[in-house]
Motif scaffolding. Structure first.
Motif, PDB file in Angstrom:
ATOM      1  N   GLY A 114      28.074  78.439  52.202  1.00 22.20           N
ATOM      2  CA  GLY A 114      28.107  77.194  51.436  1.00 22.20           C
ATOM      3  C   GLY A 114      27.492  77.293  50.056  1.00 22.20           C
ATOM      4  O   GLY A 114      27.481  76.316  49.310  1.00 22.20           O
ATOM      5  N   LYS A 115      26.963  78.451  49.686  1.00 24.19           N
ATOM      6  CA  LYS A 115      26.283  78.587  48.387  1.00 24.19           C
ATOM      7  C   LYS A 115      27.163  79.228  47.322  1.00 24.19           C
ATOM      8  O   LYS A 115      26.916  79.027  46.122  1.00 24.19           O
ATOM      9  N   LEU A 116      28.127  80.040  47.718  1.00 27.67           N
ATOM     10  CA  LEU A 116      28.937  80.757  46.728  1.00 27.67           C
ATOM     11  C   LEU A 116      30.090  79.860  46.268  1.00 27.67           C
ATOM     12  O   LEU A 116      30.718  79.177  47.081  1.00 27.67           O
ATOM     13  N   PRO A 117      30.407  79.877  44.981  1.00 28.60           N
ATOM     14  CA  PRO A 117      31.390  78.913  44.452  1.00 28.60           C
ATOM     15  C   PRO A 117      32.850  79.285  44.712  1.00 28.60           C
ATOM     16  O   PRO A 117      33.712  78.403  44.738  1.00 28.60           O
TER      17      PRO A 117
ATOM     18  N   ASP B  80      23.599  81.169  62.822  1.00 27.60           N
ATOM     19  CA  ASP B  80      23.590  81.011  61.372  1.00 27.60           C
ATOM     20  C   ASP B  80      24.830  81.708  60.833  1.00 27.60           C
ATOM     21  O   ASP B  80      25.517  82.425  61.564  1.00 27.60           O
ATOM     22  N   ARG B  81      25.112  81.516  59.552  1.00 32.41           N
ATOM     23  CA  ARG B  81      26.327  82.094  58.977  1.00 32.41           C
ATOM     24  C   ARG B  81      26.038  82.601  57.577  1.00 32.41           C
ATOM     25  O   ARG B  81      25.397  81.920  56.775  1.00 32.41           O
ATOM     26  N   ILE B  82      26.490  83.819  57.292  1.00 33.16           N
ATOM     27  CA  ILE B  82      26.382  84.371  55.943  1.00 33.16           C
ATOM     28  C   ILE B  82      27.780  84.581  55.372  1.00 33.16           C
ATOM     29  O   ILE B  82      28.749  84.725  56.128  1.00 33.16           O
ATOM     30  N   ALA B  83      27.850  84.622  54.049  1.00 30.51           N
ATOM     31  CA  ALA B  83      29.155  84.686  53.399  1.00 30.51           C
ATOM     32  C   ALA B  83      29.102  85.569  52.161  1.00 30.51           C
ATOM     33  O   ALA B  83      28.034  85.821  51.596  1.00 30.51           O
ATOM     34  N   MET B  84      30.289  86.033  51.770  1.00 32.88           N
ATOM     35  CA  MET B  84      30.440  86.741  50.485  1.00 32.88           C
ATOM     36  C   MET B  84      31.765  86.309  49.877  1.00 32.88           C
ATOM     37  O   MET B  84      32.658  85.826  50.581  1.00 32.88           O
ATOM     38  N   HIS B  85      31.905  86.493  48.583  1.00 35.32           N
ATOM     39  CA  HIS B  85      33.194  86.216  47.953  1.00 35.32           C
ATOM     40  C   HIS B  85      34.238  87.174  48.514  1.00 35.32           C
ATOM     41  O   HIS B  85      33.989  88.382  48.614  1.00 35.32           O
ATOM     42  N   GLU B  86      35.413  86.648  48.841  1.00 41.09           N
ATOM     43  CA  GLU B  86      36.418  87.498  49.501  1.00 41.09           C
ATOM     44  C   GLU B  86      36.922  88.604  48.578  1.00 41.09           C
ATOM     45  O   GLU B  86      37.374  89.643  49.049  1.00 41.09           O
TER      46      GLU B  86
ATOM     47  N   ILE C 199      34.540  84.778  52.613  1.00 44.67           N
ATOM     48  CA  ILE C 199      34.677  85.109  54.020  1.00 44.67           C
ATOM     49  C   ILE C 199      33.273  85.045  54.610  1.00 44.67           C
ATOM     50  O   ILE C 199      32.282  85.255  53.897  1.00 44.67           O
ATOM     51  N   ALA C 200      33.195  84.735  55.908  1.00 46.75           N
ATOM     52  CA  ALA C 200      31.872  84.488  56.507  1.00 46.75           C
ATOM     53  C   ALA C 200      31.766  85.163  57.863  1.00 46.75           C
ATOM     54  O   ALA C 200      32.766  85.563  58.459  1.00 46.75           O
ATOM     55  N   GLU C 201      30.540  85.266  58.300  1.00 52.68           N
ATOM     56  CA  GLU C 201      30.259  85.888  59.597  1.00 52.68           C
ATOM     57  C   GLU C 201      29.101  85.129  60.242  1.00 52.68           C
ATOM     58  O   GLU C 201      28.097  84.865  59.596  1.00 52.68           O
TER      59      GLU C 201
END
Ligand code: AMP
Length: 176
Positions: free
Chosen positions: A82-85, A100-106, A89-91
């Motif tokens: 929810g922080k990256l604009p 919990d969930r972390i994400a990066m720009h695809e 993709i998330a895990e």
């Protein structure tokens, strides 16, 4: 080994909850020589060339960014969901209670890029393992992870090794 750096890490008992010995690396960051030495030793422990250093929010960003400079690599941010604009993709990963969930720009990492994963500390390894799954989902080649601090009794570094990663840390503390 690295007792000079270990001496710069402050332990705060019972934070954020009773029974946890919080290994506070802000005291090492305040020490110019200690921080520079940490980065130099992490750089020296890096195996082969890397294209990107992936840092885990938030303290991992500090070490990933500093390490990327001598390694001549870019910096990839792995953030809380929810922080990256951009499109992400998330895990998900398990916490003691809940997930919990972390994400990066695809589009942050083209398939085949060599990525070094970095965080300040590995405990159970839940966060780092989710980060490896996320990076590999994006097609990254992740063969090494580095941490300033390992809590080996919690088994996180060994769990990462079981997933075909080489794991290095500069300092280890027993217990939680
Ligand atoms: P884990 O997913 O269990 O490996 O937890 C790793 C994350 O939690 C790292 O980003 C650390 O910053 C933080 N963490 C866990 N345990 C501690 C501890 N005892 N002291 C400081 N930070 C911790």
């Amino acid at each position: 080994m690295n007792d000079d750096l270990k001496a710069l890490i402050r332990t705060i008992p019972d934070f954020p909850k009773p029974g946890i010995q919080f290994r506070d690396i802000t005291t090492l960051l305040l020490n110019a020589e200690g921080f520079a030495t940490s980065i130099a030793r992490m750089a020296a422990a890096t195996l082969g060339p890397v294209d990107l250093v992936a840092g885990i929010e938030a303290r991992g960003f500090i070490f990933a960014a500093a390490l990327a400079v001598p390694l001549k690599a870019g910096v990839l941010l792995i953030r809380k969901d929810g922080k990256l604009p951009g499109v992400t993709i998330a895990e998900d990963y398990a916490l003691e209670y809940g997930t919990d969930r972390i994400a990066m720009h695809e589009d942050a990492c083209a398939p085949g890029k060599r990525v070094l994963l970095v965080d300040d500390l590995i405990a159970t390894g839940g966060t780092a393992r989710a980060a490896v799954r996320l990076l590999r989902k994006a097609g990254a080649v992740v063969e090494q992870a580095q941490f300033l601090v390992d809590l080996p009794d919690l088994g996180g570094a060994d769990a990462l090794r079981a997933e075909a990663l080489s794991v290095d840390s500069l300092v280890a503390f027993p217990g939680h």
